[in-house]
Design an enzyme around this catalytic site. Structure first.
Site, PDB file in Angstrom:
ATOM      1  N   ASP A   1       0.782  -1.241   0.000  1.00 54.50           N
ATOM      2  CA  ASP A   1       0.000   0.000   0.000  1.00 54.50           C
ATOM      3  C   ASP A   1       0.817   1.297   0.000  1.00 54.50           C
ATOM      4  OD1 ASP A   1       0.921   0.209   2.664  1.00 54.50           O
ATOM      5  OD2 ASP A   1      -0.961  -0.541   3.522  1.00 54.50           O
TER       6      ASP A   1
ATOM      7  N   HIS B   1       6.084  -8.187  -1.123  1.00 51.35           N
ATOM      8  CA  HIS B   1       4.962  -8.649  -1.954  1.00 51.35           C
ATOM      9  C   HIS B   1       4.587  -7.646  -3.036  1.00 51.35           C
ATOM     10  CE1 HIS B   1       3.639 -11.530   1.538  1.00 51.35           C
ATOM     11  NE2 HIS B   1       4.680 -11.974   0.872  1.00 51.35           N
TER      12      HIS B   1
ATOM     13  N   CYS C   1      -0.692  -4.786 -22.719  1.00 52.59           N
ATOM     14  CA  CYS C   1       0.699  -4.330 -22.738  1.00 52.59           C
ATOM     15  C   CYS C   1       0.982  -3.655 -24.073  1.00 52.59           C
ATOM     16  CB  CYS C   1       1.611  -5.544 -22.551  1.00 52.59           C
ATOM     17  SG  CYS C   1       3.345  -5.170 -22.754  1.00 52.59           S
TER      18      CYS C   1
HETATM   19  C1  BJW Z   1      -3.368  -5.670  13.860  1.00 56.44           C
HETATM   20  C2  BJW Z   1      -4.181  -4.573  13.954  1.00 56.44           C
HETATM   21  C3  BJW Z   1      -3.621  -3.449  14.558  1.00 56.44           C
HETATM   22  C4  BJW Z   1      -5.320  -6.059  12.960  1.00 56.44           C
HETATM   23  N1  BJW Z   1      -2.360  -3.496  15.003  1.00 56.44           N
HETATM   24  N2  BJW Z   1      -2.123  -5.700  14.308  1.00 56.44           N
HETATM   25  C5  BJW Z   1       5.692 -23.128   3.502  1.00 56.44           C
HETATM   26  C6  BJW Z   1       4.662 -23.778   4.143  1.00 56.44           C
HETATM   27  C7  BJW Z   1       3.365 -23.737   3.627  1.00 56.44           C
HETATM   28  C8  BJW Z   1       3.077 -23.045   2.458  1.00 56.44           C
HETATM   29  C9  BJW Z   1       4.103 -22.389   1.829  1.00 56.44           C
HETATM   30  C10 BJW Z   1       5.380 -22.448   2.346  1.00 56.44           C
HETATM   31  N3  BJW Z   1       6.184 -21.722   1.532  1.00 56.44           N
HETATM   32  C11 BJW Z   1       5.428 -21.191   0.532  1.00 56.44           C
HETATM   33  C12 BJW Z   1       4.152 -21.596   0.681  1.00 56.44           C
HETATM   34  C13 BJW Z   1       3.006 -21.234  -0.205  1.00 56.44           C
HETATM   35  C14 BJW Z   1       2.454 -19.864   0.051  1.00 56.44           C
HETATM   36  C15 BJW Z   1       1.978 -19.756   1.501  1.00 56.44           C
HETATM   37  O1  BJW Z   1       2.620 -19.196   2.345  1.00 56.44           O
HETATM   38  N4  BJW Z   1       0.783 -20.253   1.769  1.00 56.44           N
HETATM   39  C16 BJW Z   1       0.221 -20.158   3.130  1.00 56.44           C
HETATM   40  C17 BJW Z   1      -1.169 -19.502   3.051  1.00 56.44           C
HETATM   41  C18 BJW Z   1       0.201 -21.504   3.759  1.00 56.44           C
HETATM   42  N5  BJW Z   1       3.433 -18.829  -0.245  1.00 56.44           N
HETATM   43  C19 BJW Z   1       3.630 -18.413  -1.488  1.00 56.44           C
HETATM   44  O2  BJW Z   1       3.024 -18.887  -2.436  1.00 56.44           O
HETATM   45  C20 BJW Z   1       4.664 -17.331  -1.699  1.00 56.44           C
HETATM   46  N6  BJW Z   1       5.543 -17.707  -2.767  1.00 56.44           N
HETATM   47  C21 BJW Z   1       6.474 -18.622  -2.609  1.00 56.44           C
HETATM   48  O3  BJW Z   1       6.680 -19.152  -1.541  1.00 56.44           O
HETATM   49  O4  BJW Z   1       7.180 -18.885  -3.773  1.00 56.44           O
HETATM   50  C22 BJW Z   1       7.977 -20.068  -3.785  1.00 56.44           C
HETATM   51  C23 BJW Z   1       7.052 -21.238  -3.943  1.00 56.44           C
HETATM   52  C24 BJW Z   1       6.170 -21.248  -4.968  1.00 56.44           C
HETATM   53  C25 BJW Z   1       5.317 -22.342  -5.123  1.00 56.44           C
HETATM   54  C26 BJW Z   1       5.338 -23.390  -4.193  1.00 56.44           C
HETATM   55  C27 BJW Z   1       6.233 -23.334  -3.124  1.00 56.44           C
HETATM   56  C28 BJW Z   1       7.113 -22.237  -3.005  1.00 56.44           C
HETATM   57  C29 BJW Z   1       4.011 -16.046  -2.168  1.00 56.44           C
HETATM   58  C30 BJW Z   1       3.179 -15.419  -1.113  1.00 56.44           C
HETATM   59  C31 BJW Z   1       2.548 -14.146  -1.682  1.00 56.44           C
HETATM   60  C32 BJW Z   1       1.524 -13.558  -0.739  1.00 56.44           C
HETATM   61  N7  BJW Z   1       0.823 -12.554  -1.415  1.00 56.44           N
HETATM   62  C33 BJW Z   1      -0.251 -11.833  -0.720  1.00 56.44           C
HETATM   63  C34 BJW Z   1      -1.028 -10.995  -1.762  1.00 56.44           C
HETATM   64  C35 BJW Z   1      -0.242  -9.752  -2.151  1.00 56.44           C
HETATM   65  C36 BJW Z   1      -1.006  -8.876  -3.071  1.00 56.44           C
HETATM   66  C37 BJW Z   1      -2.286  -8.356  -2.464  1.00 56.44           C
HETATM   67  O5  BJW Z   1      -2.259  -7.646  -1.427  1.00 56.44           O
HETATM   68  O6  BJW Z   1      -3.321  -8.647  -3.026  1.00 56.44           O
HETATM   69  O7  BJW Z   1       0.296 -10.999   0.294  1.00 56.44           O
HETATM   70  S1  BJW Z   1      -1.340 -12.920   0.199  1.00 56.44           S
HETATM   71  C38 BJW Z   1      -1.565 -11.850   1.557  1.00 56.44           C
HETATM   72  O8  BJW Z   1      -1.002 -12.417   2.755  1.00 56.44           O
HETATM   73  C39 BJW Z   1      -0.746 -10.587   1.237  1.00 56.44           C
HETATM   74  C40 BJW Z   1      -0.170 -10.251   2.568  1.00 56.44           C
HETATM   75  O9  BJW Z   1       0.996  -9.462   2.407  1.00 56.44           O
HETATM   76  C41 BJW Z   1       0.120 -11.616   3.151  1.00 56.44           C
HETATM   77  C42 BJW Z   1       0.241 -11.622   4.634  1.00 56.44           C
HETATM   78  O10 BJW Z   1      -0.949 -11.196   5.235  1.00 56.44           O
HETATM   79  P1  BJW Z   1      -0.858 -10.291   6.546  1.00 56.44           P
HETATM   80  O11 BJW Z   1      -0.194  -9.026   6.225  1.00 56.44           O
HETATM   81  O12 BJW Z   1      -0.304 -11.108   7.640  1.00 56.44           O
HETATM   82  O13 BJW Z   1      -2.404  -9.931   6.760  1.00 56.44           O
HETATM   83  P2  BJW Z   1      -3.550 -10.729   7.501  1.00 56.44           P
HETATM   84  O14 BJW Z   1      -4.833 -10.132   7.063  1.00 56.44           O
HETATM   85  O15 BJW Z   1      -3.385 -12.195   7.343  1.00 56.44           O
HETATM   86  O16 BJW Z   1      -3.310 -10.442   9.053  1.00 56.44           O
HETATM   87  C43 BJW Z   1      -3.464  -9.167   9.609  1.00 56.44           C
HETATM   88  C44 BJW Z   1      -3.027  -9.240  11.058  1.00 56.44           C
HETATM   89  O17 BJW Z   1      -3.083  -7.927  11.595  1.00 56.44           O
HETATM   90  C45 BJW Z   1      -3.924 -10.117  11.936  1.00 56.44           C
HETATM   91  O18 BJW Z   1      -3.108 -10.998  12.710  1.00 56.44           O
HETATM   92  C46 BJW Z   1      -4.640  -9.111  12.849  1.00 56.44           C
HETATM   93  O19 BJW Z   1      -4.891  -9.627  14.158  1.00 56.44           O
HETATM   94  C47 BJW Z   1      -3.611  -8.002  12.907  1.00 56.44           C
HETATM   95  N8  BJW Z   1      -4.132  -6.686  13.225  1.00 56.44           N
HETATM   96  N9  BJW Z   1      -5.422  -4.901  13.397  1.00 56.44           N
HETATM   97  C48 BJW Z   1      -1.664  -4.660  14.872  1.00 56.44           C
HETATM   98  N10 BJW Z   1      -4.362  -2.330  14.710  1.00 56.44           N
END
Ligand code: BJW
Length: 249
Positions: free
Chosen positions: A107, A122, A150
Site C-alpha cells: 500500500d 509482496h 501491454c
Molecule cells: C493488527 C491490527 C492493529 C489487525 N495493530 N495488528 C511453507 C509452508 C506452507 C506453504 C508455503 C510455504 N512456503 C510457501 C508456501 C506457499 C504460500 C503460503 O505461504 N501459503 C500459506 C497460506 C500456507 N506462499 C507463497 O506462495 C509465496 N511464494 C512462494 O513461496 O514462492 C515459492 C514457492 C512457490 C510455489 C510453491 C512453493 C514455493 C508467495 C506469497 C505471496 C503472498 N501474497 C499476498 C497478496 C499480495 C497482493 C495483495 O495484497 O493482493 O500478500 S497474500 C496476503 O497475505 C498478502 C499479505 O501481504 C500476506 C500476509 O498477510 P498479513 O499481512 O499477515 O495480513 P492478515 O490479514 O493475514 O493479518 C493481519 C493481522 O493484523 C492479523 O493478525 C490481525 O490480528 C492483525 N491486526 N489490526 C496490529 N491495529
C-alpha cells in the site's frame, strides 16, 4: 500515549540496539482504514475470498474480476493516510544505526509516512506489469478493455504484486533474510504470520538469538515463541515504545 505499560527490559534493549529489523503486515495499515488481507470484504466484494483472488490462476480465469478488485483496493488506499504506527517506525529508523523495514504490504503507506529503507516483499499495488512478459509497464493507451493490454506485446496487464505460488523479488527477500539473521531485535507487527516465506523471518531471527517482539491484538502461530508478545494495536503500542525508549530520557 506513553502511559501504556511496556516491559522495561524491552525499552532498555531498544534504546541501546544498533541493528533492528521490522516486519509489517496488513494490521499496521488497519488503523488507516485499509482492510487487512483476511478480514471480510465489504459490498460487491463480500462474496469473494481474497486468497482465491490473489493467484495467477484466478487472473487467468477471470482477469477482469481480479483487475477490478485491485482497482477498488487502490482507490481505498488512496483515501487512506499513514497512522501513528507508521510514523513511530519513521522515528525508530532515525534512532537505530542499522534499521531495516520489511513489509508485506503493497500500500506504500510506509513510504508516504517517510520511512526510507523499505523492502517490499509482496510488490506494490500502484505498479503494473505485463502478465506475459513479467516486465514493468508504466503507461498504456486509454481504451475500454479491462484489463488493459501491454503496449509492447499485447499481453494482459496486472498489478505488480506477488500472488500465491509466485516467487518473491529475490533481492528484497535476500536482504530481508540477512536483516533477520543479524538483527539484535526483530519486530513482527500486524501480521497473521501465516504466509511464507515472510513468516519464516521472525523464526530465523529467533534461531540467531535475537529478541523477537510481536505486536498484534490477536494471537498468531508466532505468539508463543517470541520473547515479548505485546497484545494490542500497532498505532498505540509503537508510539508508546518509541516515546519510552527515546523521549523519556
Ligand atoms: C493488527 C491490527 C492493529 C489487525 N495493530 N495488528 C511453507 C509452508 C506452507 C506453504 C508455503 C510455504 N512456503 C510457501 C508456501 C506457499 C504460500 C503460503 O505461504 N501459503 C500459506 C497460506 C500456507 N506462499 C507463497 O506462495 C509465496 N511464494 C512462494 O513461496 O514462492 C515459492 C514457492 C512457490 C510455489 C510453491 C512453493 C514455493 C508467495 C506469497 C505471496 C503472498 N501474497 C499476498 C497478496 C499480495 C497482493 C495483495 O495484497 O493482493 O500478500 S497474500 C496476503 O497475505 C498478502 C499479505 O501481504 C500476506 C500476509 O498477510 P498479513 O499481512 O499477515 O495480513 P492478515 O490479514 O493475514 O493479518 C493481519 C493481522 O493484523 C492479523 O493478525 C490481525 O490480528 C492483525 N491486526 N489490526 C496490529 N491495529
Amino acid at each position: 500515549m506513553s502511559a501504556i505499560p511496556l516491559p522495561s527490559a524491552l525499552v532498555n534493549r531498544l534504546r541501546s540496539a544498533r541493528r533492528v529489523a521490522v516486519l509489517t503486515g496488513a494490521g499496521i495499515s488497519a488503523e488507516s482504514g485499509v482492510p487487512t488481507f483476511r478480514e471480510a470484504q465489504t459490498g460487491l466484494w463480500a462474496q469473494y475470498n481474497p486468497e482465491e483472488l490473489a493467484t495467477p490462476r484466478a487472473f487467468r480465469r477471470q482477469p477482469k474480476l481480479v483487475w477490478e478488485w485491485y482497482a477498488w483496493r487502490q482507490q481505498r488506499i488512496r483515501q487512506a493516510e499513514p497512522n501513528p504506527g507508521h510514523q513511530a517506525l519513521v522515528s525508530m529508523e532515525r534512532h537505530i544505526p542499522e534499521f531495516t523495514l520489511i513489509t508485506q504490504n503493497v500500500d506504500s503507506l510506509h513510504r508516504r509516512a517517510g520511512s526510507h529503507q523499505i523492502l517490499e516483499l509482496h510488490g506494490n499495488i500502484f505498479r503494473t506489469k505485463c502478465f506475459s512478459e513479467d516486465r514493468p509497464v508504466e503507461s498504456w493507451p486509454d481504451g475500454d478493455e479491462i484489463p488493459p493490454r501491454c503496449p509492447r506485446c499485447g499481453g494482459l496487464l496486472r498489478p505488480d504484486v506477488v500472488w500465491f505460488g509466485e516467487m518473491l523479488p529475490a533481492t528484497a527477500l535476500h536482504a530481508a533474510e540477512h536483516a533477520a539473521a543479524t538483527a539484535e531485535i526483530f519486530f513482527s507487527i500486524g501480521t497473521s504470520a501465516l504466509v511464507y516465506p515472510a513468516a519464516d523471518l521472525p523464526l530465523r531471527a529467533l534461531d540467531a538469538g535475537a529478541t523477537v517482539v510481536e505486536i498484534n491484538p490477536q494471537p498468531t502461530p508466532l505468539s508463543s515463541r517470541v520473547t515479548f508478545s505485546l497484545n494490542g494495536a500497532a498505532g498505540e503500542i509503537l508510539p508508546a515504545l518509541v516515546a519510552q525508549a527515546w523521549e523519556a530520557i
